[in-house]
Design a protein around this motif. Sequence first.
Motif, PDB file in Angstrom:
ATOM      1  N   UNK A  23     -64.740   3.602   9.453  1.00  0.00           N
ATOM      2  CA  UNK A  23     -65.915   4.143  10.139  1.00  0.00           C
ATOM      3  C   UNK A  23     -66.935   4.582   9.103  1.00  0.00           C
ATOM      4  N   UNK A  24     -68.208   4.516   9.450  1.00  0.00           N
ATOM      5  CA  UNK A  24     -69.261   4.895   8.522  1.00  0.00           C
ATOM      6  C   UNK A  24     -69.779   6.305   8.769  1.00  0.00           C
ATOM      7  N   UNK A  25     -69.209   7.029   9.725  1.00  0.00           N
ATOM      8  CA  UNK A  25     -69.635   8.400   9.976  1.00  0.00           C
ATOM      9  C   UNK A  25     -69.293   9.263   8.770  1.00  0.00           C
ATOM     10  N   UNK A  26     -69.940  10.385   8.707  1.00  0.00           N
ATOM     11  CA  UNK A  26     -69.631  11.319   7.635  1.00  0.00           C
ATOM     12  C   UNK A  26     -68.232  11.863   7.840  1.00  0.00           C
ATOM     13  N   UNK A  27     -67.570  12.186   6.766  1.00  0.00           N
ATOM     14  CA  UNK A  27     -66.172  12.622   6.811  1.00  0.00           C
ATOM     15  C   UNK A  27     -65.983  13.883   7.650  1.00  0.00           C
ATOM     16  N   UNK A  28     -66.991  14.755   7.704  1.00  0.00           N
ATOM     17  CA  UNK A  28     -66.832  16.003   8.448  1.00  0.00           C
ATOM     18  C   UNK A  28     -67.119  15.841   9.935  1.00  0.00           C
ATOM     19  N   UNK A  29     -67.442  14.631  10.383  1.00  0.00           N
ATOM     20  CA  UNK A  29     -67.674  14.367  11.791  1.00  0.00           C
ATOM     21  C   UNK A  29     -66.362  14.507  12.568  1.00  0.00           C
ATOM     22  N   UNK A  30     -66.446  14.942  13.813  1.00  0.00           N
ATOM     23  CA  UNK A  30     -65.251  15.105  14.641  1.00  0.00           C
ATOM     24  C   UNK A  30     -64.846  13.829  15.362  1.00  0.00           C
ATOM     25  N   UNK A  31     -65.629  12.753  15.210  1.00  0.00           N
ATOM     26  CA  UNK A  31     -65.307  11.488  15.870  1.00  0.00           C
ATOM     27  C   UNK A  31     -63.995  10.931  15.326  1.00  0.00           C
ATOM     28  N   UNK A  32     -63.157  10.408  16.202  1.00  0.00           N
ATOM     29  CA  UNK A  32     -61.904   9.793  15.765  1.00  0.00           C
ATOM     30  C   UNK A  32     -61.833   8.324  16.133  1.00  0.00           C
ATOM     31  N   UNK A  37     -64.839   1.166  20.157  1.00  0.00           N
ATOM     32  CA  UNK A  37     -63.691   1.655  20.936  1.00  0.00           C
ATOM     33  C   UNK A  37     -64.114   2.710  21.955  1.00  0.00           C
ATOM     34  N   UNK A  38     -65.083   3.546  21.601  1.00  0.00           N
ATOM     35  CA  UNK A  38     -65.592   4.526  22.562  1.00  0.00           C
ATOM     36  C   UNK A  38     -66.272   3.829  23.730  1.00  0.00           C
ATOM     37  N   UNK A  39     -67.039   2.786  23.430  1.00  0.00           N
ATOM     38  CA  UNK A  39     -67.723   2.026  24.485  1.00  0.00           C
ATOM     39  C   UNK A  39     -66.710   1.371  25.413  1.00  0.00           C
ATOM     40  N   UNK A  40     -65.667   0.782  24.850  1.00  0.00           N
ATOM     41  CA  UNK A  40     -64.624   0.127  25.645  1.00  0.00           C
ATOM     42  C   UNK A  40     -63.903   1.144  26.527  1.00  0.00           C
ATOM     43  N   UNK A  41     -63.582   2.315  25.971  1.00  0.00           N
ATOM     44  CA  UNK A  41     -62.895   3.347  26.745  1.00  0.00           C
ATOM     45  C   UNK A  41     -63.783   3.844  27.889  1.00  0.00           C
ATOM     46  N   UNK A  42     -65.068   4.004  27.621  1.00  0.00           N
ATOM     47  CA  UNK A  42     -65.994   4.442  28.671  1.00  0.00           C
ATOM     48  C   UNK A  42     -66.083   3.404  29.783  1.00  0.00           C
ATOM     49  N   UNK A  43     -66.177   2.138  29.401  1.00  0.00           N
ATOM     50  CA  UNK A  43     -66.264   1.066  30.392  1.00  0.00           C
ATOM     51  C   UNK A  43     -64.983   0.995  31.218  1.00  0.00           C
ATOM     52  N   UNK A  44     -63.815   1.092  30.557  1.00  0.00           N
ATOM     53  CA  UNK A  44     -62.544   1.058  31.273  1.00  0.00           C
ATOM     54  C   UNK A  44     -62.428   2.228  32.245  1.00  0.00           C
ATOM     55  N   UNK A  45     -62.862   3.417  31.828  1.00  0.00           N
ATOM     56  CA  UNK A  45     -62.809   4.589  32.700  1.00  0.00           C
ATOM     57  C   UNK A  45     -63.740   4.412  33.899  1.00  0.00           C
ATOM     58  N   UNK A  46     -64.922   3.871  33.644  1.00  0.00           N
ATOM     59  CA  UNK A  46     -65.884   3.614  34.718  1.00  0.00           C
ATOM     60  C   UNK A  46     -65.311   2.631  35.730  1.00  0.00           C
TER      61      UNK A  46
END
Length: 53
Positions: A23-32, A37-46
Amino acid sequence: MTPVATFFRNLEAKCCAACGQAMTEQAESYMTECFDCQEKASKDAYLYYYSKR
């Protein structure tokens, strides 16, 4: 004591918890999970929510 800049420069690349892609986010970001993958999870939940209606 290690300077803050040295500490962050030496951190390993952050990887997605779902697919393992770096991932290219900063190391201190809380994203995991990466954006894909977030987009896929959102679509699956929808789709799951609206298939029950």
